[in-house]
Design a protein around this motif. Structure first.
Motif, short mmCIF file in Angstrom:
data_model
loop_
_atom_site.label_atom_id
_atom_site.label_comp_id
_atom_site.label_asym_id
_atom_site.label_seq_id
_atom_site.Cartn_x
_atom_site.Cartn_y
_atom_site.Cartn_z
N GLU A 67 0.97 -1.23 -0.14
CA GLU A 67 0.00 0.14 -0.13
C GLU A 67 0.90 1.30 -0.07
OE1 GLU A 67 -0.34 -2.58 2.13
OE2 GLU A 67 -1.98 -3.44 1.39
N ALA A 68 1.87 1.28 0.65
CA ALA A 68 2.85 2.21 0.85
C ALA A 68 3.40 2.71 -0.80
CB ALA A 68 4.03 2.34 1.99
N ALA A 69 3.95 1.37 -1.18
CA ALA A 69 4.49 1.59 -2.29
C ALA A 69 3.47 2.19 -3.54
CB ALA A 69 4.98 0.24 -3.04
N THR A 74 1.71 6.63 -6.78
CA THR A 74 0.60 7.36 -7.37
C THR A 74 0.49 9.07 -6.65
OG1 THR A 74 -0.90 6.55 -5.71
CG2 THR A 74 -0.75 5.48 -7.91
N THR A 75 1.40 9.24 -6.09
CA THR A 75 1.40 10.80 -5.53
C THR A 75 2.00 11.65 -6.44
OG1 THR A 75 1.95 9.88 -3.35
CG2 THR A 75 2.38 12.14 -3.64
N PHE A 78 4.85 13.49 -8.37
CA PHE A 78 6.05 12.18 -8.57
C PHE A 78 5.40 11.02 -9.72
CE2 PHE A 78 6.70 13.67 -4.32
CZ PHE A 78 7.75 14.08 -4.31
N ALA A 79 4.31 11.10 -9.85
CA ALA A 79 3.54 9.97 -10.89
C ALA A 79 3.44 10.44 -12.23
CB ALA A 79 1.87 9.82 -10.24
N SER A 80 3.28 11.76 -12.31
CA SER A 80 3.48 12.41 -13.89
C SER A 80 4.84 12.53 -13.99
CB SER A 80 2.78 13.69 -13.68
OG SER A 80 1.30 13.55 -13.35
N MET A 81 5.68 13.05 -13.13
CA MET A 81 7.12 13.04 -13.53
C MET A 81 7.55 11.67 -14.02
SD MET A 81 8.49 15.37 -10.34
CE MET A 81 10.06 15.34 -10.39
N LEU A 82 7.35 10.83 -13.34
CA LEU A 82 7.87 9.08 -13.44
C LEU A 82 7.33 8.90 -14.92
CD1 LEU A 82 7.44 7.37 -10.15
CD2 LEU A 82 9.76 7.99 -11.58
#
Length: 109
Positions: A67-69, A74-75, A78-82
Protein backbone atom coordinates in the motif's frame (compact mmCIF):
# COMPACT_ATOMS: atom_id res chain seq x y z
CA UNK A 1 8.99 -4.62 4.42
CA UNK A 2 8.11 -5.16 0.76
CA UNK A 3 10.25 -4.86 -2.33
CA UNK A 4 9.03 -3.78 -5.76
CA UNK A 5 11.14 -5.48 -8.42
CA UNK A 6 11.00 -4.00 -11.93
CA UNK A 7 12.34 -5.44 -15.17
CA UNK A 8 13.12 -2.83 -17.84
CA UNK A 9 13.93 -2.77 -21.54
CA UNK A 10 15.63 0.26 -23.01
CA UNK A 11 14.08 2.48 -25.63
CA UNK A 12 14.98 1.72 -29.25
CA UNK A 13 18.07 3.63 -30.34
CA UNK A 14 19.63 3.92 -26.86
CA UNK A 15 22.84 2.11 -26.03
CA UNK A 16 22.97 0.14 -22.81
CA UNK A 17 25.29 2.83 -21.42
CA UNK A 18 22.86 5.65 -22.29
CA UNK A 19 19.97 3.70 -20.81
CA UNK A 20 21.79 2.98 -17.56
CA UNK A 21 23.07 6.56 -17.25
CA UNK A 22 19.56 7.99 -17.51
CA UNK A 23 17.98 5.34 -15.31
CA UNK A 24 20.49 5.78 -12.49
CA UNK A 25 20.73 9.56 -12.98
CA UNK A 26 17.69 11.70 -13.79
CA UNK A 27 15.16 8.90 -13.24
CA UNK A 28 16.68 7.91 -9.90
CA UNK A 29 16.52 11.56 -8.80
CA UNK A 30 12.72 11.36 -9.13
CA UNK A 31 12.40 7.95 -7.45
CA UNK A 32 14.49 9.08 -4.46
CA UNK A 33 11.82 11.71 -3.74
CA UNK A 34 8.96 9.21 -3.43
CA UNK A 35 7.27 9.39 -0.04
CA UNK A 36 8.07 6.43 2.18
CA UNK A 37 10.91 5.00 0.09
CA UNK A 38 13.22 2.81 2.20
CA UNK A 39 15.80 1.62 -0.33
CA UNK A 40 16.72 1.73 -4.00
CA UNK A 41 18.99 -0.55 -6.04
CA UNK A 42 19.79 -0.81 -9.76
CA UNK A 43 20.97 -3.96 -11.52
CA UNK A 44 22.59 -3.89 -14.94
CA UNK A 45 21.81 -7.17 -16.72
CA UNK A 46 24.99 -8.83 -18.01
CA UNK A 47 23.33 -11.84 -19.66
CA UNK A 48 19.90 -13.42 -19.85
CA UNK A 49 18.69 -16.89 -20.71
CA UNK A 50 17.06 -17.17 -23.18
CA UNK A 51 18.83 -14.20 -24.77
CA UNK A 52 15.83 -13.11 -26.89
CA UNK A 53 13.80 -12.51 -23.70
CA UNK A 54 16.49 -10.28 -22.20
CA UNK A 55 15.74 -7.29 -20.01
CA UNK A 56 18.32 -4.49 -19.73
CA UNK A 57 17.86 -3.70 -16.07
CA UNK A 58 16.39 -4.92 -12.80
CA UNK A 59 15.36 -2.27 -10.28
CA UNK A 60 14.53 -2.80 -6.63
CA UNK A 61 12.65 -0.31 -4.44
CA UNK A 62 11.74 -0.98 -0.80
CA UNK A 63 8.70 0.29 1.10
CA UNK A 64 6.99 -0.63 4.36
CA UNK A 65 4.06 -2.25 2.51
CA UNK A 66 2.47 -2.73 -0.91
CA UNK A 67 0.00 0.00 0.00
CA UNK A 68 2.85 2.41 0.81
CA UNK A 69 4.48 1.62 -2.54
CA UNK A 70 1.25 2.10 -4.48
CA UNK A 71 0.64 5.39 -2.66
CA UNK A 72 4.18 6.56 -3.42
CA UNK A 73 3.99 5.78 -7.14
CA UNK A 74 0.58 7.49 -7.45
CA UNK A 75 1.46 10.63 -5.47
CA UNK A 76 1.63 13.81 -7.52
CA UNK A 77 3.74 15.38 -8.84
CA UNK A 78 5.95 12.27 -8.80
CA UNK A 79 3.50 10.02 -10.69
CA UNK A 80 3.39 12.42 -13.64
CA UNK A 81 7.13 13.06 -13.51
CA UNK A 82 7.82 9.30 -13.67
CA UNK A 83 5.42 8.75 -16.59
CA UNK A 84 7.06 11.51 -18.62
CA UNK A 85 10.59 10.47 -17.74
CA UNK A 86 10.04 6.80 -18.62
CA UNK A 87 9.27 7.85 -22.20
CA UNK A 88 12.84 9.15 -22.52
CA UNK A 89 14.68 5.89 -21.89
CA UNK A 90 12.31 2.95 -21.36
CA UNK A 91 10.53 0.81 -23.97
CA UNK A 92 8.89 -1.71 -21.65
CA UNK A 93 8.67 -2.57 -17.98
CA UNK A 94 7.08 -5.17 -15.73
CA UNK A 95 7.08 -5.22 -11.95
CA UNK A 96 6.06 -7.35 -9.00
CA UNK A 97 6.07 -7.12 -5.21
CA UNK A 98 8.15 -9.64 -3.28
CA UNK A 99 9.19 -10.45 0.24
CA UNK A 100 12.63 -11.89 0.85
CA UNK A 101 13.80 -14.90 2.75
CA UNK A 102 17.58 -14.94 3.05
CA UNK A 103 19.38 -18.27 3.32
CA UNK A 104 22.92 -16.94 2.93
CA UNK A 105 23.61 -13.25 3.52
CA UNK A 106 25.18 -11.72 0.38
CA UNK A 107 28.41 -9.77 0.79
CA UNK A 108 28.10 -6.04 1.38
CA UNK A 109 28.80 -3.78 -1.60
Amino acid sequence: MIKRVSFLRRKEGLTKEQFFAHWTGPHADIVRQLPGIRGLRFGRVQSWNPEEAAWDGVGEVWFDSIEAAVDAFTTEPFASMLVEDRKKFMREAQSCFVTEQTSIQPPRD
